[in-house]
Design a protein around this motif. Structure first.
Motif, PDB file in Angstrom:
ATOM      1  N   GLN A  64       0.800  -1.264   0.115  1.00  0.00           N
ATOM      2  CA  GLN A  64      -0.067   0.226  -0.235  1.00  0.00           C
ATOM      3  C   GLN A  64       0.644   1.059   0.066  1.00  0.00           C
ATOM      4  O   GLN A  64       0.059   2.312   0.035  1.00  0.00           O
ATOM      5  CB  GLN A  64      -0.848   0.021   1.183  1.00  0.00           C
ATOM      6  CG  GLN A  64      -1.814  -1.045   1.069  1.00  0.00           C
ATOM      7  CD  GLN A  64      -2.509  -1.158   2.573  1.00  0.00           C
ATOM      8  OE1 GLN A  64      -2.895  -0.506   3.057  1.00  0.00           O
ATOM      9  NE2 GLN A  64      -2.697  -2.652   2.933  1.00  0.00           N
TER      10      GLN A  64
ATOM     11  N   HIS B 190     -10.336  -7.413   5.753  1.00  0.00           N
ATOM     12  CA  HIS B 190      -9.284  -6.561   5.105  1.00  0.00           C
ATOM     13  C   HIS B 190      -7.944  -6.519   5.505  1.00  0.00           C
ATOM     14  O   HIS B 190      -7.633  -5.259   5.929  1.00  0.00           O
ATOM     15  CB  HIS B 190     -10.027  -5.356   4.710  1.00  0.00           C
ATOM     16  CG  HIS B 190     -11.388  -5.517   4.382  1.00  0.00           C
ATOM     17  ND1 HIS B 190     -11.920  -6.245   3.479  1.00  0.00           N
ATOM     18  CD2 HIS B 190     -12.635  -5.168   5.296  1.00  0.00           C
ATOM     19  CE1 HIS B 190     -13.389  -6.303   3.264  1.00  0.00           C
ATOM     20  NE2 HIS B 190     -13.717  -5.761   4.407  1.00  0.00           N
TER      21      HIS B 190
ATOM     22  N   GLY C   9      -5.233  -3.851   3.076  1.00  0.00           N
ATOM     23  CA  GLY C   9      -6.172  -3.096   1.934  1.00  0.00           C
ATOM     24  C   GLY C   9      -7.302  -4.262   1.509  1.00  0.00           C
ATOM     25  O   GLY C   9      -7.476  -4.932   1.792  1.00  0.00           O
ATOM     26  N   GLU C  10      -7.828  -3.429   0.269  1.00  0.00           N
ATOM     27  CA  GLU C  10      -8.823  -4.448  -0.594  1.00  0.00           C
ATOM     28  C   GLU C  10      -8.874  -3.871  -1.699  1.00  0.00           C
ATOM     29  O   GLU C  10      -8.527  -2.779  -2.322  1.00  0.00           O
ATOM     30  CB  GLU C  10     -10.318  -4.015   0.188  1.00  0.00           C
ATOM     31  CG  GLU C  10     -11.329  -5.198  -0.065  1.00  0.00           C
ATOM     32  CD  GLU C  10     -10.826  -6.680   0.165  1.00  0.00           C
ATOM     33  OE1 GLU C  10     -10.298  -7.379  -0.950  1.00  0.00           O
ATOM     34  OE2 GLU C  10     -10.726  -7.024   1.273  1.00  0.00           O
ATOM     35  N   ARG C  11      -9.224  -4.863  -2.774  1.00  0.00           N
ATOM     36  CA  ARG C  11      -9.375  -4.790  -4.062  1.00  0.00           C
ATOM     37  C   ARG C  11     -10.752  -5.022  -4.480  1.00  0.00           C
ATOM     38  O   ARG C  11     -11.255  -4.927  -5.800  1.00  0.00           O
ATOM     39  CB  ARG C  11      -8.583  -5.462  -4.997  1.00  0.00           C
ATOM     40  CG  ARG C  11      -8.142  -7.280  -4.438  1.00  0.00           C
ATOM     41  CD  ARG C  11      -7.286  -7.445  -5.499  1.00  0.00           C
ATOM     42  NE  ARG C  11      -6.763  -8.941  -5.101  1.00  0.00           N
ATOM     43  CZ  ARG C  11      -6.135  -9.814  -5.645  1.00  0.00           C
ATOM     44  NH1 ARG C  11      -5.583  -9.416  -6.823  1.00  0.00           N
ATOM     45  NH2 ARG C  11      -6.101 -11.048  -5.327  1.00  0.00           N
TER      46      ARG C  11
ATOM     47  N   GLN D 240     -14.742  -4.756  -4.876  1.00  0.00           N
ATOM     48  CA  GLN D 240     -15.546  -3.474  -5.046  1.00  0.00           C
ATOM     49  C   GLN D 240     -14.706  -2.012  -4.966  1.00  0.00           C
ATOM     50  O   GLN D 240     -15.049  -1.056  -4.690  1.00  0.00           O
ATOM     51  CB  GLN D 240     -16.508  -3.340  -3.661  1.00  0.00           C
ATOM     52  CG  GLN D 240     -17.436  -4.487  -3.570  1.00  0.00           C
ATOM     53  CD  GLN D 240     -18.541  -4.420  -2.453  1.00  0.00           C
ATOM     54  OE1 GLN D 240     -18.128  -3.584  -1.526  1.00  0.00           O
ATOM     55  NE2 GLN D 240     -19.555  -4.718  -2.687  1.00  0.00           N
TER      56      GLN D 240
ATOM     57  N   HIS E  47     -10.512  -0.675  -5.674  1.00  0.00           N
ATOM     58  CA  HIS E  47      -9.072  -0.611  -5.011  1.00  0.00           C
ATOM     59  C   HIS E  47      -9.381   0.345  -3.777  1.00  0.00           C
ATOM     60  O   HIS E  47      -9.564   1.618  -3.849  1.00  0.00           O
ATOM     61  CB  HIS E  47      -8.243  -0.074  -5.827  1.00  0.00           C
ATOM     62  CG  HIS E  47      -6.703   0.131  -5.187  1.00  0.00           C
ATOM     63  ND1 HIS E  47      -6.219  -0.905  -4.793  1.00  0.00           N
ATOM     64  CD2 HIS E  47      -6.077   1.324  -5.044  1.00  0.00           C
ATOM     65  CE1 HIS E  47      -4.959  -0.496  -4.222  1.00  0.00           C
ATOM     66  NE2 HIS E  47      -4.677   0.772  -4.344  1.00  0.00           N
ATOM     67  N   ASP E  48      -9.052  -0.342  -2.699  1.00  0.00           N
ATOM     68  CA  ASP E  48      -9.092   0.536  -1.232  1.00  0.00           C
ATOM     69  C   ASP E  48      -7.972   0.150  -0.327  1.00  0.00           C
ATOM     70  O   ASP E  48      -7.983  -0.840   0.431  1.00  0.00           O
ATOM     71  CB  ASP E  48     -10.214   0.402  -0.628  1.00  0.00           C
ATOM     72  CG  ASP E  48     -10.624   1.313   0.800  1.00  0.00           C
ATOM     73  OD1 ASP E  48      -9.605   2.088   0.946  1.00  0.00           O
ATOM     74  OD2 ASP E  48     -11.656   0.937   1.454  1.00  0.00           O
TER      75      ASP E  48
ATOM     76  N   SER F  79      -6.705   1.796   2.104  1.00  0.00           N
ATOM     77  CA  SER F  79      -6.887   2.178   3.512  1.00  0.00           C
ATOM     78  C   SER F  79      -7.848   1.219   4.179  1.00  0.00           C
ATOM     79  O   SER F  79      -8.059   1.403   5.409  1.00  0.00           O
ATOM     80  CB  SER F  79      -7.516   3.609   3.682  1.00  0.00           C
ATOM     81  OG  SER F  79      -8.848   3.708   3.011  1.00  0.00           O
ATOM     82  N   ALA F  80      -8.489   0.137   3.508  1.00  0.00           N
ATOM     83  CA  ALA F  80      -9.226  -0.781   4.282  1.00  0.00           C
ATOM     84  C   ALA F  80      -8.770  -1.572   5.398  1.00  0.00           C
ATOM     85  O   ALA F  80      -7.211  -1.992   4.986  1.00  0.00           O
ATOM     86  CB  ALA F  80      -9.933  -1.718   3.309  1.00  0.00           C
TER      87      ALA F  80
ATOM     88  N   ARG G 248     -16.560   1.771   6.830  1.00  0.00           N
ATOM     89  CA  ARG G 248     -15.940   2.574   5.717  1.00  0.00           C
ATOM     90  C   ARG G 248     -15.535   3.904   5.802  1.00  0.00           C
ATOM     91  O   ARG G 248     -16.115   4.599   6.696  1.00  0.00           O
ATOM     92  CB  ARG G 248     -16.888   2.506   4.386  1.00  0.00           C
ATOM     93  CG  ARG G 248     -17.030   1.123   3.874  1.00  0.00           C
ATOM     94  CD  ARG G 248     -17.782   1.048   2.698  1.00  0.00           C
ATOM     95  NE  ARG G 248     -18.181  -0.233   1.920  1.00  0.00           N
ATOM     96  CZ  ARG G 248     -19.202  -0.510   1.016  1.00  0.00           C
ATOM     97  NH1 ARG G 248     -19.993   0.530   0.555  1.00  0.00           N
ATOM     98  NH2 ARG G 248     -19.140  -1.756   0.703  1.00  0.00           N
TER      99      ARG G 248
END
Length: 436
Positions: free
Chosen positions: A96, A293, A296-298, A300, A302-303, A305-306, A436
């Motif tokens: 990240q 998470h 991070g997360e991909r 839904q 790219h996030d 900060s998750a 979120r």
């Protein structure tokens, strides 16, 4: 006729000798470390991948192997000199620290932080780095190239390369997954035991190889991959599978098996022991809810900060509750990100592959959460099997994704368990929304 398939995952290497009927004759594996020098960093030493490949292959009966193919996890590149010397760590796809999610973004970050970047002659995807060590040749396939972020309209983009701080001539020539991309060198033969001169097929990225090995061709069959990460998808059509195009990914979860490994390590258990403890815990994990998470997360979008979290803990909870919450949380997340696509495509069959597909509890939970029966093939090592298919087809011209994929059993979606999970899934979604 025997072929050798090699698959480098983000947390380990596997190699298998496969016969002409698609059955694994012998298989070895070796875990490789993933480093976290910062809480947002995910990187690895590519030299460890090569050592793992040598360790795996040298323990196999490879004297009759007619061809070799390599696959590897995508969205990661290795900086090397013209001689193949590694110049720095490989930043993995969950890292990240860069500003964006692509390998091009990670190259830009590394080039801005390490003066050794000036010495890099090539930036090679993972499987292409390993194949260079086997053959001395530099190339990649079009599908792997598409996953780097450097590709535009089927060719390397000079503009993207410039933005990443490199020149486009540092990216390898692009070929086809079925190309013979070199042969085993004398040095590689001495290290691995492979016969010198054995042809090495170009290979491809892990997702296409997995879909091949799972026989995931829509609309008949979709694939649920349960490995370090998780993914759901399939080839768009039988023609797409034949031409090695359109390997669709409906959704990808950053942490599935890696989340279970993490909780097992925290609780002082191996993953099999953690799953065994989870078996005795009722559905719902006695009120513990896990948001998976961890990198991070991909799913839904790219996030980076998750963040993962565990909710509902009390002093009464134990390791089994935590392990079951991880299994249920990853299943809920797969439904959240892939459920609509599965409903829209409505595949006749859903096949489960990957390490998680060897565990009955995980399969029962996912089947109930998705409300779909799961089929399990004879070998859940779909990435290895798909890689072997490429080697076999490059030699014979025969596509084997239907003939080699044999269903061993079915895990039905228990309607009673599905009813139990429905309100728990809604609770999971509400918790997701609040964080979120």
């Amino acid at each position: 006729m025997h072929v050798l398939a090699i698959d480098q995952g983000s947390s380990g290497a596997k190699a298998a000798v496969v016969d002409g009927e698609g059955r694994i004759v012998a298989m070895t594996s070796r875990r490789t470390p993933v480093d976290h020098p910062e809480t947002t960093a995910v990187q690895a030493d590519p030299e460890m991948w090569w050592r793992a490949l040598v360790s795996c292959v040298s323990r196999l009966p490879v004297h009759d192997v007619r061809a070799v193919a390599v696959s590897g996890f995508m969205h990661t590149v290795v900086p090397v000199t013209d001689e193949g010397k590694v110049l720095g760590p490989a930043l993995l796809w969950p890292d990240q620290r860069p500003a964006g999610p692509s390998a091009a973004d990670r190259v830009a970050w590394w080039a801005g932080h390490d003066p050794l970047a000036a010495l890099a002659r090539w930036y090679l995807p993972v499987k292409d780095f390993l194949r260079m060590r086997l053959t001395g040749e530099v190339a990649t396939d079009r599908y792997e190239a598409s996953g780097t972020g450097f590709l535009r309209d089927g060719a390397w983009s000079p503009a993207v390369a410039t933005d990443a701080g490199v020149s486009v001539d540092r990216l390898p020539p692009i070929g086809e997954p079925l190309d013979i991309a070199g042969s085993v060198t004398r040095e590689a033969a001495a290290a691995t035991g492979l016969p010198e001169g054995t042809p090495v097929v170009m290979g491809t990225g892990d997702w296409m190889a997995t879909l091949l090995g799972a026989g995931a061709v829509l609309p008949r069959r979709a694939c649920v991959y349960l490995g370090t990460a998780g993914a759901v998808g399939g080839f768009a059509s039988a023609e797409a599978a034949r031409t090695l195009t359109e390997p669709l990914c409906f959704a990808a979860a950053t942490s599935t098996g890696s989340a279970l490994d993490w909780i097992a390590e925290l609780t002082g258990r191996g993953a099999p022991d953690a799953v065994a403890a989870a078996e005795s815990v009722p559905p719902g994990s006695r009120g513990v809810v896990f948001l998976p998470h961890l990198m991070g997360e991909r799913g839904q979008g790219h996030d980076p900060s998750a963040r993962g979290s565990v909710h509902g803990l009390t002093l009464a909870h134990g390791a089994g509750d935590l392990a079951r919450a991880v299994i249920e949380g990853t299943a809920f997340w797969l439904r959240a990100i892939a459920g609509a696509a599965l409903d829209g495509r409505d595949p006749a069959e859903l096949v489960a592959v990957g390490g998680g597909a060897r565990g009955d509890l995980w399969l029962r939970v996912i089947a109930a959460v998705l409300k779909r029966d799961l089929t399990v093939p004879e070998t859940t090592e779909a990435g290895l099997l798909g890689t072997a298919m490429l080697a076999h087809r490059a030699l014979t011209g025969q596509a084997t994704h239907e003939r080699w994929t044999r269903v061993a059993r079915t895990v039905p979606a228990d309607p009673n368990l599905a009813n139990v999970y429905e309100p728990l899934f809604e609770e999971f979604l509400h918790l997701e929304e609040r964080h979120r």
